[in-house]
Design an enzyme around this catalytic site. Structure first.
Site, PDB file in Angstrom:
ATOM      1  N   ARG A  98     -10.571 -31.843  32.282  1.00 35.11           N
ATOM      2  CA  ARG A  98     -10.653 -31.357  30.896  1.00 35.11           C
ATOM      3  C   ARG A  98     -12.024 -31.503  30.268  1.00 35.11           C
ATOM      4  O   ARG A  98     -12.197 -31.207  29.098  1.00 35.11           O
ATOM      5  CB  ARG A  98      -9.564 -32.026  30.040  1.00 35.11           C
ATOM      6  N   ALA A 160       1.891 -40.591  36.486  1.00 36.68           N
ATOM      7  CA  ALA A 160       3.200 -41.172  36.162  1.00 36.68           C
ATOM      8  C   ALA A 160       4.382 -40.385  36.734  1.00 36.68           C
ATOM      9  O   ALA A 160       5.509 -40.863  36.687  1.00 36.68           O
ATOM     10  CB  ALA A 160       3.352 -41.340  34.647  1.00 36.68           C
ATOM     11  N   GLU A 161       4.161 -39.195  37.293  1.00 33.53           N
ATOM     12  CA  GLU A 161       5.256 -38.519  37.995  1.00 33.53           C
ATOM     13  C   GLU A 161       5.465 -39.118  39.380  1.00 33.53           C
ATOM     14  O   GLU A 161       6.475 -38.852  40.038  1.00 33.53           O
ATOM     15  CB  GLU A 161       4.965 -37.016  38.116  1.00 33.53           C
ATOM     16  N   ASP A 284      10.260 -37.002  30.222  1.00 36.56           N
ATOM     17  CA  ASP A 284       8.820 -36.757  30.394  1.00 36.56           C
ATOM     18  C   ASP A 284       8.164 -36.356  29.068  1.00 36.56           C
ATOM     19  O   ASP A 284       7.271 -35.508  29.032  1.00 36.56           O
ATOM     20  CB  ASP A 284       8.566 -35.689  31.493  1.00 36.56           C
ATOM     21  N   TRP A 371      -1.100 -30.429  26.705  1.00 35.24           N
ATOM     22  CA  TRP A 371      -2.451 -30.965  26.468  1.00 35.24           C
ATOM     23  C   TRP A 371      -3.353 -29.972  25.733  1.00 35.24           C
ATOM     24  O   TRP A 371      -4.460 -30.335  25.330  1.00 35.24           O
ATOM     25  CB  TRP A 371      -3.109 -31.335  27.810  1.00 35.24           C
ATOM     26  N   CYS A 580       8.502 -27.871  47.562  1.00 30.29           N
ATOM     27  CA  CYS A 580       7.647 -26.676  47.473  1.00 30.29           C
ATOM     28  C   CYS A 580       7.642 -26.023  46.087  1.00 30.29           C
ATOM     29  O   CYS A 580       6.638 -25.426  45.676  1.00 30.29           O
ATOM     30  CB  CYS A 580       8.093 -25.617  48.486  1.00 30.29           C
ATOM     31  N   CYS A 583       4.870 -26.123  42.998  1.00 27.86           N
ATOM     32  CA  CYS A 583       3.632 -25.339  43.042  1.00 27.86           C
ATOM     33  C   CYS A 583       3.893 -23.865  43.337  1.00 27.86           C
ATOM     34  O   CYS A 583       3.236 -22.994  42.772  1.00 27.86           O
ATOM     35  CB  CYS A 583       2.696 -25.907  44.103  1.00 27.86           C
ATOM     36  N   MET A 623      -3.477 -28.181  49.600  1.00 28.43           N
ATOM     37  CA  MET A 623      -2.089 -28.138  50.075  1.00 28.43           C
ATOM     38  C   MET A 623      -1.787 -29.439  50.812  1.00 28.43           C
ATOM     39  O   MET A 623      -2.547 -29.863  51.673  1.00 28.43           O
ATOM     40  CB  MET A 623      -1.953 -26.938  51.028  1.00 28.43           C
TER      41      MET A 623
HETATM   42  O1  LIG Z   1       2.282 -38.566  33.620  1.00 24.16           O
HETATM   43  C1  LIG Z   1       1.135 -38.316  33.970  1.00 24.16           C
HETATM   44  O2  LIG Z   1       0.360 -39.164  34.446  1.00 24.16           O
HETATM   45  C2  LIG Z   1       0.674 -36.913  33.803  1.00 24.16           C
HETATM   46  C3  LIG Z   1      -0.605 -36.514  34.111  1.00 24.16           C
HETATM   47  C4  LIG Z   1      -0.984 -35.171  33.896  1.00 24.16           C
HETATM   48  C5  LIG Z   1      -2.382 -34.838  34.260  1.00 24.16           C
HETATM   49  O3  LIG Z   1      -3.143 -35.797  34.507  1.00 24.16           O
HETATM   50  O4  LIG Z   1      -2.802 -33.705  34.346  1.00 24.16           O
HETATM   51  C6  LIG Z   1      -0.011 -34.263  33.368  1.00 24.16           C
HETATM   52  C7  LIG Z   1       1.261 -34.795  33.073  1.00 24.16           C
HETATM   53  N1  LIG Z   1       1.575 -36.076  33.295  1.00 24.16           N
HETATM   54  C8  LIG Z   1       2.313 -33.994  32.510  1.00 24.16           C
HETATM   55  O5  LIG Z   1       3.424 -34.505  32.291  1.00 24.16           O
HETATM   56  C9  LIG Z   1       2.080 -32.644  32.216  1.00 24.16           C
HETATM   57  O6  LIG Z   1       2.958 -31.933  31.695  1.00 24.16           O
HETATM   58  C10 LIG Z   1       0.809 -32.105  32.527  1.00 24.16           C
HETATM   59  C11 LIG Z   1       0.316 -30.804  32.403  1.00 24.16           C
HETATM   60  C12 LIG Z   1      -0.947 -30.846  32.886  1.00 24.16           C
HETATM   61  C13 LIG Z   1      -1.898 -29.754  33.019  1.00 24.16           C
HETATM   62  O7  LIG Z   1      -3.074 -30.069  33.240  1.00 24.16           O
HETATM   63  O8  LIG Z   1      -1.486 -28.583  32.916  1.00 24.16           O
HETATM   64  N2  LIG Z   1      -1.260 -32.107  33.274  1.00 24.16           N
HETATM   65  C14 LIG Z   1      -0.200 -32.898  33.074  1.00 24.16           C
HETATM   66 CA   LIG Z   2       3.854 -36.768  32.929  1.00 27.74          CA
END
Ligand SMILES: O=C(O)c1cc(C(=O)O)c2c(n1)C(=O)C(=O)c1cc(C(=O)O)[nH]c1-2
Ligand SMILES: [Ca+2]
Length: 653
Positions: A98, A160-161, A284, A371, A580, A583, A623
């Site tokens: 970002r 965190a996922e 989430d 974000w 899969c 993505c 991948m």
């Molecule tokens: O829980 C996390 O650590 C984490 C990290 C990130 C990330 O770093 O991009 C996203 C998310 N969660 C998330 O929940 C999410 O919806 C998300 C969207 C994006 C993106 O860049 O489009 N990053 C992230």
């Molecule tokens: Ca998240």
């Protein structure tokens, strides 16, 4: 005075409000392209460009930094931190970045593999580098922009996922030496706590859940702002790990400090206060969305507040002197809670946590606002941000246990570790994407612009009352900040997710936007037919440069002509969803965004799918290698699902 765009959110308060007035609602239609710059990338571009002293510092996917002369649009230097492409599998949501922080002649960038780098702003040479990870074997990433406060550069992380423990760290900008670190969630309670805030937080977690094994989450992957007068910095924390509250904290508990706004002392990282927006989160619902510090009048009294529209669908006004809740109102339809009580606790809908039934969460885990940057104009008193619905069904995974790395179970081959199953039945809510202008005093929407799909870009607002926003359907648009009247738009080479910036050089006001479709939604979905490589476009009044040629998606036919066993489809479905779908999307239903949809693959690709899944040629593009995570027999079943789905959606002759 608006000549530069010095930091991520423009100022310490993160307002993205520019004092520039050369471009107005009346003349904005005279804007044209001045230059474009090729970022040479194919994945999501999320960077807010920083413009200092006539130079733009902008990041591309894989944390690559470009320095560009804003007068000519020419490259000054490029710095590639050399992120190993295998690291792509640890990024939940695309290999994005970002942006940078610029301070004292240095450019700071966090790399996807968890390093913080200081680069000489003039030469593009690396000055120092720090590994910010407490454990490099864990699936941490950095996607967010660092922030410099009082000579320290501060960065958090993502993950965190997958199961990690969130924290942020401050480093000396000159030497790179660590100044402090604050964890957002407690570690193993059998070990000494790092500080009093961790001891207090541990009381809100049930140790029977062994939450520290899955990390606990609370990652600080996006927002940081600073109030110099109060000398407090504010961060938004992410979702807990795993997603399922029952799995990580069986006896209940709020699970501090996840899904919260936290105030810290910037000199020491000492905890000051917190306000938790989603206690015991199960969906989430991160609170990492942009925080904006504003001084507004409430009931006739001036108040120092934080404005915030986190994933959970409520717009919050919080007292930033003490963290006290002031108000919250939903800005989209919401079904997990009916509102907030006077103490700032959500009034929940019990169905939202039913362990036995799927829940059509609105908002879903993509968030009612993700974000994508929010802006706030003290002139109009309105906050401008993209709101959305991305339908998704959540259901507790009863069989989940941490780290049970068994294909087809909740620990997927891509490493996700949620304790939740996604889309066990098709969602029923409808997708939408819109730009909202929100009055935080009245807590109500003042105007909106409906877009064609979710996942639109962040915003910028100027003192001449122009709001700029890029859209998922590949446009840069301008609106009147007061009433939302559409003033101007220009076609972009692909869907826009990042936020525009504005600055003035040699008496001319420019608007720049970094473009590249992707991010979590853009991996598998698209809202435009264009997929031009990542590009920065710069506009000004009277600009008359020609747009570079746009690239379209290739139109392929649905895959056919490969033999499969229809009996394999049900098991293949479960395997595909776990490994899969995130993505590649649903074969033949989604069309593919930054990542191809397998329903449109060449027949030979699907026939030899194992060659792509095990140590395949695309590991160098991010991948994952599924060796040891899927068996060849399972890949056969995944093939059956892809082919069966293509057959099912193929128009009958
Ligand atoms: O829980 C996390 O650590 C984490 C990290 C990130 C990330 O770093 O991009 C996203 C998310 N969660 C998330 O929940 C999410 O919806 C998300 C969207 C994006 C993106 O860049 O489009 N990053 C992230
Ligand atoms: Ca998240």
């Amino acid at each position: 005075a608006g000549g530069e765009w010095p930091s991520h959110g423009y100022d310490d308060a993160g307002t993205r409000f520019s004092p520039l007035t050369q471009i107005t609602p009346d003349n904005v239609k005279e804007m044209g392209l001045v230059w474009s710059y090729d970022l040479e990338s194919t994945r999501g571009v999320e960077a807010t460009p920083i413009v200092v002293d006539g130079v733009m510092y902008v990041t591309a996917p894989w944390s690559i930094v470009h320095a560009v002369d804003v007068r000519s649009g020419r490259n000054i230097w490029t710095y590639d931190p050399g992120v190993p492409r295998e690291k792509g599998k640890d990024a939940c949501c695309d290999v994005v970045n970002r942006g940078v922080a610029v301070y004292g002649g240095k450019v700071f960038v966090g790399s996807l593999d968890g390093r913080l780098l200081a680069i000489d702003a003039k030469t593009g040479r690396k000055l120092w580098e720090q590994n910010t990870l407490i454990d490099s074997s864990k699936p941490y990433t950095i996607t967010g922009a660092p922030r410099v406060i009082k000579g320290k550069v501060i960065i958090g992380n993502g993950g965190a996922e997958y199961g990690v423990r969130g924290y942020i760290t401050a480093y000396d900008t000159d030497t790179g030496r660590q100044a402090w670190r604050w964890f957002t969630v407690p570690g193993n309670p059998d070990q000494p706590f790092e500080d009093a805030s961790m001891a207090a937080a541990a009381k809100t977690w049930d140790p029977a859940g062994k939450y520290w094994e899955a990390g606990g989450g609370g990652t600080v992957w996006n927002s940081m702002v600073y109030d110099a007068e109060l000398d407090l910095m504010y961060i938004g924390t992410g979702n807990p790990s795993p997603w399922s509250h029952r799995k990580r904290s069986p006896a209940g508990g709020d699970n501090l400090y996840t899904a919260s706004i936290v105030a810290l002392k910037p000199d020491t990282g000492e905890y000051v206060w917190h306000y938790q927006q989603t206690p015991a989160d199960n969906w989430d619902y991160t609170s990492t969305q942009d925080l904006i510090l504003a001084d507004i009048k409430l009931e006739g009294k001036p108040r120092k507040v934080i404005l915030h529209a986190p994933k959970n669908g409520f717009f919050f006004v919080i007292d930033r002197t003490n963290g006290k809740f002031i108000s919250a109102q939903n800005f989209v339809p919401v079904n997990w809670a009916t509102g907030y009580d006077a103490n700032g606790r959500p009034i929940e809908n019990p169905a939202a946590r039913d362990p036995d039934k799927p829940f059509d969460a609105t908002p879903g885990p993509f968030g009612a606002h993700n974000w994508h940057s929010m802006s706030y104009s003290p002139q109009t008193g309105l906050a401008y941000f993209p709101a959305q619905n991305v339908p998704l069904v959540l259901q507790e995974d009863k069989s989940w246990a941490y780290n049970k790395a068994k294909p087809g179970q909740a620990m997927s081959g891509i490493g996700w570790n949620l304790g939740m199953l996604v889309n066990t039945r098709p969602p029923t809510s409808q997708p939408f994407g819109r730009l909202i202008a929100w009055d935080p005093v009245a807590q109500k929407e003042v105007w909106r612009k409906e877009h064609v799909s979710p996942w639109n870009g962040g915003t910028l607002v100027t003192a001449s009352n122009v709001v700029f926003q890029g859209t998922a359907d590949a446009r840069l648009m301008a609106f009147d900040a007061r009433d939302g009247k559409e003033l101007w738009s220009a076609p972009m080479g692909t869907g826009v997710i990042a936020a525009p910036v504005t600055y003035e050089v040699d008496g001319r006001q420019y608007v720049s936007i970094a473009v590249g479709w992707g991010g979590v939604y853009g991996l598998s979905a698209r809202a435009s037919e264009r997929r031009t490589p990542g590009t920065v476009y710069t506009f000004a009044l009277g600009g008359n440069a020609k747009m570079p040629p746009f690239v379209e998606y290739q139109v392929n036919n649905l895959v056919s002509g490969v033999k499969y066993k229809p009996d394999d489809v049900p098991e293949g479905t479960a395997l595909y969803v776990m490994n899969c779908a995130f993505c590649h999307g649903v074969p033949g239903v989604d069309k593919g965004g930054a990542i191809p949809n397998l329903g449109y693959s060449a027949a030979t690709t699907i026939e030899h799918l194992d060659r792509f899944v095990f140590e395949g040629p695309f590991v160098s593009r991010g991948m994952p290698d599924f060796t040891g995570k899927l068996t060849p027999g399972e890949v056969e079943k995944i093939k059956a699902f892809i082919l069966g789905t293509a057959d099912a959606v193929r128009p009958k002759k």
